[in-house]
Enzyme design. Structure first.
Site, short mmCIF file in Angstrom:
data_model
loop_
_atom_site.label_atom_id
_atom_site.label_comp_id
_atom_site.label_asym_id
_atom_site.label_seq_id
_atom_site.Cartn_x
_atom_site.Cartn_y
_atom_site.Cartn_z
N GLU A 209 0.85 -1.15 -0.10
CA GLU A 209 0.10 -0.02 -0.01
C GLU A 209 0.86 1.20 0.03
O GLU A 209 2.18 1.07 0.25
CB GLU A 209 -0.80 -0.03 1.11
CG GLU A 209 -0.12 0.02 2.48
CD GLU A 209 -1.11 -0.36 3.88
OE1 GLU A 209 -2.23 -1.00 3.75
OE2 GLU A 209 -0.76 0.10 4.91
N LYS A 211 2.90 4.53 1.11
CA LYS A 211 3.53 5.16 2.19
C LYS A 211 3.24 6.64 1.96
O LYS A 211 4.00 7.18 0.98
CB LYS A 211 4.97 4.87 2.31
CG LYS A 211 5.19 5.32 3.71
CD LYS A 211 6.97 5.15 3.93
CE LYS A 211 7.41 5.55 5.29
NZ LYS A 211 6.67 7.00 5.50
N ARG A 231 0.44 10.29 16.79
CA ARG A 231 1.22 8.91 16.96
C ARG A 231 1.99 9.10 18.52
O ARG A 231 2.18 8.32 18.90
CB ARG A 231 2.54 8.98 16.00
CG ARG A 231 3.43 10.11 16.00
CD ARG A 231 4.72 9.73 14.94
NE ARG A 231 5.29 8.65 15.40
CZ ARG A 231 5.78 7.74 14.71
NH1 ARG A 231 5.51 7.65 13.35
NH2 ARG A 231 6.74 6.91 15.11
N GLU A 260 -3.23 7.64 8.37
CA GLU A 260 -2.57 8.94 7.99
C GLU A 260 -3.61 9.91 7.53
O GLU A 260 -4.76 9.66 7.18
CB GLU A 260 -1.65 8.66 6.90
CG GLU A 260 -0.60 7.54 7.22
CD GLU A 260 0.60 8.29 7.84
OE1 GLU A 260 0.86 9.41 7.44
OE2 GLU A 260 1.56 7.52 8.56
N ARG A 367 8.82 -1.85 16.62
CA ARG A 367 9.19 -1.53 15.22
C ARG A 367 9.95 -2.92 14.83
O ARG A 367 10.89 -3.37 14.99
CB ARG A 367 10.44 -0.56 15.23
CG ARG A 367 10.77 -0.13 13.70
CD ARG A 367 11.94 0.96 14.05
NE ARG A 367 11.53 2.01 14.48
CZ ARG A 367 10.96 3.20 13.98
NH1 ARG A 367 10.50 2.90 12.74
NH2 ARG A 367 10.68 4.07 14.72
#
Length: 508
Positions: A209, A211, A231, A260, A367
Site C-alpha cells: 500500500e 506510504k 502518533r 494517516e 518496530r
C-alpha cells in the site's frame, strides 16, 4: 525511598553500556520501592516527571542559584508532591509560585540531586529512550514474562501504570489490561527495507500500500463520541472537526482505526508535511477552510465490540474494508505487480510503499519486520544536538546541525554527523529562534540544545569513521524536514545508521 537512591541508580545507568547491567540496576530499585513510589521511580528514570510538563524551563532553573545541601534528605514521594504543586500552579502569580517551590526544593537537594532534577525538568535525562530497558526491568522485578509487560504497556500507554500492575499484581494484573475505547494505543511501527524486491521476498503474502507523507492518526469512536490522537498519543480532536464528522458517519457503532491524514492541494496532491501538522494546533477558521484534512486508514483494531489486535492483518483488513469505504489507503493484497503500485504512489506525490505481512498481529509500540517501508530515497530520523553559527549569507543564523542517533540501550543520543544542506531561509530563521529557546549552553561557534527535536535526514549511506563516538559518519547528509510528530524515543538508532554502511566492515 530517598531521591538519592534514584540519583545513584541514574549514575549507574549512565556509567555502563551493558543492557543486562542496566536491567539489574532498575529491577533492584523497583523491588525496593513501595507501591506509592513506583510511578515516580519509573517516570524519573525514563526521563520525565510523573506530571509530564510542569511549566518550567531551562532558564528558570538556571536562575534559581540555590546552594546545595550537604546531606541527602529529600524523599522521592516528597519531590513528586512538590513537582505536582509546581505543575498545578496557575493564574495570577503562578510564575512566582513555581519559582518559590522550585527554589525551596533545590535548596534541600545535594549537588548531585540538583543536577539530576535539572536534567529531569529540562528533558535532558534519557528522553524516554530507556523505555525498552525499563520494560525488561519491570518484568525482572515482578518475575513475569517480558511479553506480558509489553502487551500491558501497549494497551495502557503508561509505563508507571504498567509497572505498578506488574509489581503489585503480577501476570494476572497485567492480563487485566484490554483495549479501551477512548484510550489511545501506541502505534505499530515499520522498519526500512533496502528495496521493494527485498521486502516482497521477505513477505511473499502481503499487502502493498502507499506510504504517505502525512501525519499518523488513531481514531476512536464509541457511539457518537469520537477521539482523534497523534502518533505520540496527544489528543487533537478539537482541532480536526472534519475528521470527527467523517468518523461519526462511518457505518458502525464503535471502531478504532489507524491511519494517516494529509492536507491536499486542489489537484489532490499532498501538501508539505508541515502544513498538515499546522492544523493540529490551529483553531483559526480561515486555516480550517484552506487546509481540510483527508484521512487514509490502513488498519482496524476494533469494530463493533470486537477487539482485533491479535487477529492477523488479513482479518483486520477485511474489517477495515467493511467500515472505511472510500477512506481506505490505496494498495492491493498480494499484488501481481508491486512495482506498479510503487510507481503509482510516487507519481501521486507520496513517499513510497509499505509491505505488510498478512499473517502479522498488530504489535503496538514495536518496530519489527512485519511492516517494511520502501522509499527510493534513504532517510533517517535523527535528533538535533547542536547547531553552529553560519557564515557568509547565513551569518547571524544557526545553520550547521549536529545530529545524533538514538542509543537503543537508553543512553544519550550518539553523534553521527553534521549537515547544513537542505535548509531554506524559512527553516534557518525558525532554527535560530527555536534553538535559543531550548539552549543548554554555547561556545563561540556552537549553540547546544536539549535533545528533543527530530529531523528527517536524506543520506547516501554511512562510512566508518573515528571522528564520532558511534564509529560511523553520515555521507552527503541533507535536511528533508523536521518531524514535530515524533519524540527522540522515535528516532532511528545507531544500529540503523550502521546498517547503511557502504562497502565497509561495520565497527564492533
Amino acid at each position: 525511598m530517598l531521591l538519592a537512591d534514584v540519583v545513584t541508580a541514574s549514575a549507574s545507568l549512565a556509567a555502563t553500556r551493558s543492557r543486562k547491567a542496566k536491567i539489574a540496576t532498575l529491577a533492584d530499585l523497583l523491588n525496593r520501592a513501595d507501591e506509592r513510589e513506583l510511578p515516580a521511580v519509573v517516570a524519573f528514570l525514563t526521563g520525565r516527571p510523573t506530571q509530564g510538563r510542569i511549566g518550567t524551563g531551562w532558564r528558570t532553573l538556571a536562575e534559581l542559584g540555590a546552594r546545595p545541601a550537604d546531606e541527602p534528605n529529600l524523599t522521592l514521594a516528597g519531590v513528586d508532591e512538590v513537582l505536582g504543586e509546581v505543575g498545578a500552579a496557575s493564574g495570577s502569580g503562578s510564575a512566582r509560585r513555581r519559582a518559590d517551590l522550585l527554589a525551596e526544593l533545590f535548596t534541600r537537594a545535594t549537588e548531585a540531586e540538583q543536577q539530576f532534577l535539572f536534567r529531569l525538568l529540562t528533558g535532558e535525562l534519557r528522553q524516554g529512550a530507556l523505555e525498552g530497558v525499563m520494560l525488561d526491568a519491570i518484568a525482572a522485578a515482578a518475575n513475569v514474562p517480558a511479553e506480558a509487560v509489553r502487551r500491558a504497556f501497549m494497551l495502557s500507554g503508561q509505563l508507571p501504570v504498567t509497572a505498578a500492575a506488574a509489581v503489585t499484581g503480577g501476570e494476572a494484573a497485567l492480563g487485566g489490561f484490554g483495549l479501551e475505547l477512548g484510550r489511545p494505543l501506541r502505534p505499530m511501527l515499520a522498519s526500512p527495507a533496502e528495496s521493494l524486491d527485498e521486502a516482497v521476498r521477505e513477505h511473499p503474502s502481503a499487502i502493498v500500500e502507499y506510504k504517505m507523507d502525512g501525519a499518523r492518526i488513531q481514531v476512536h469512536r464509541d457511539g457518537d463520541e469520537v477521539h482523534v490522537y497523534t502518533r505520540t498519543l496527544r489528543e487533537i480532536t478539537q482541532h480536526v472537526g472534519e475528521l470527527v464528522s467523517l468518523v461519526r458517519a462511518l457505518p458502525c457503532r464503535s471502531v478504532v482505526l489507524d491511519g494517516e491524514t494529509l492536507a491536499l492541494t486542489d489537484d489532490g496532491r499532498p501538501r508539505p508535511f508541515q502544513e498538515t501538522m499546522s492544523r493540529f494546533g490551529s483553531t483559526r477558521e480561515e486555516q480550517v477552510r484552506a487546509l481540510l484534512l483527508q484521512p487514509y486508514f490502513f488498519d482496524c483494531l476494533h469494530l463493533d465490540g470486537t477487539d482485533l489486535l491479535d487477529k492477523p492483518l488479513r482479518d483486520r483488513n477485511e474489517a477495515l474494508r467493511r467500515v472505511a469505504g472510500e477512506h481506505l489507503i490505496p494498495g492491493r493484497t498480494e499484488p501481481s505487480d508491486p512495482d506498479a503500485i510503487l510507481a503509482a504512489a510516487l507519481d501521486a506525490g507520496h513517499e513510497g510503499v509499505m509491505v505488510k505481512a498478512l499473517a502479522s498481529p498488530y504489535a503496538a509500540g514495536r518496530r519489527g519486520r512485519a511492516w517494511l517501508k520502501v522509499k527510493p530515497v534513504h532517510t533517517l530520523d535523527l535528533v538535533v544536538l547542536a547547531a553552529e553559527w553560519g557564515h557568509g549569507r547565513r551569518t547571524g543564523y544557526l545553520s550547521n546541525l549536529h545530529l545524533g542517533a538514538r542509543d537503543p540501550d537508553g543512553g544519550p543520543p550518539i553523534m553521527v554527523g553534521k549537515t547544513f544542506k537542505g535548509l531554506t531561509d524559512e527553516l534557518l530563521a525558525w532554527q535560530t529562534r527555536t534553538f535559543q529557546e531550548i539552549e543548554t549552553h554555547r561556545d563561540k561557534w556552537t549553540v547546544h540544545v536539549r535533545p528533543e527535536l527530530v529531523v528527517e535526514i536524506e543520506l547516501d549511506g554511512a562510512q566508518v569513521s573515528t571522528r564520532y563516538p558511534g564509529g560511523v559518519a553520515l555521507r552527503f547528509a541533507r535536511v528533508v524536514r523536521y518531524r514535530p510528530g515524533k519524540d527522540p524515543a522515535d528516532a532511528d538508532t545507531i544500529d540503523a545508521v550502521r546498517a547503511t554502511l557502504k562497502g565497509a566492515a561495520q565497527p564492533e
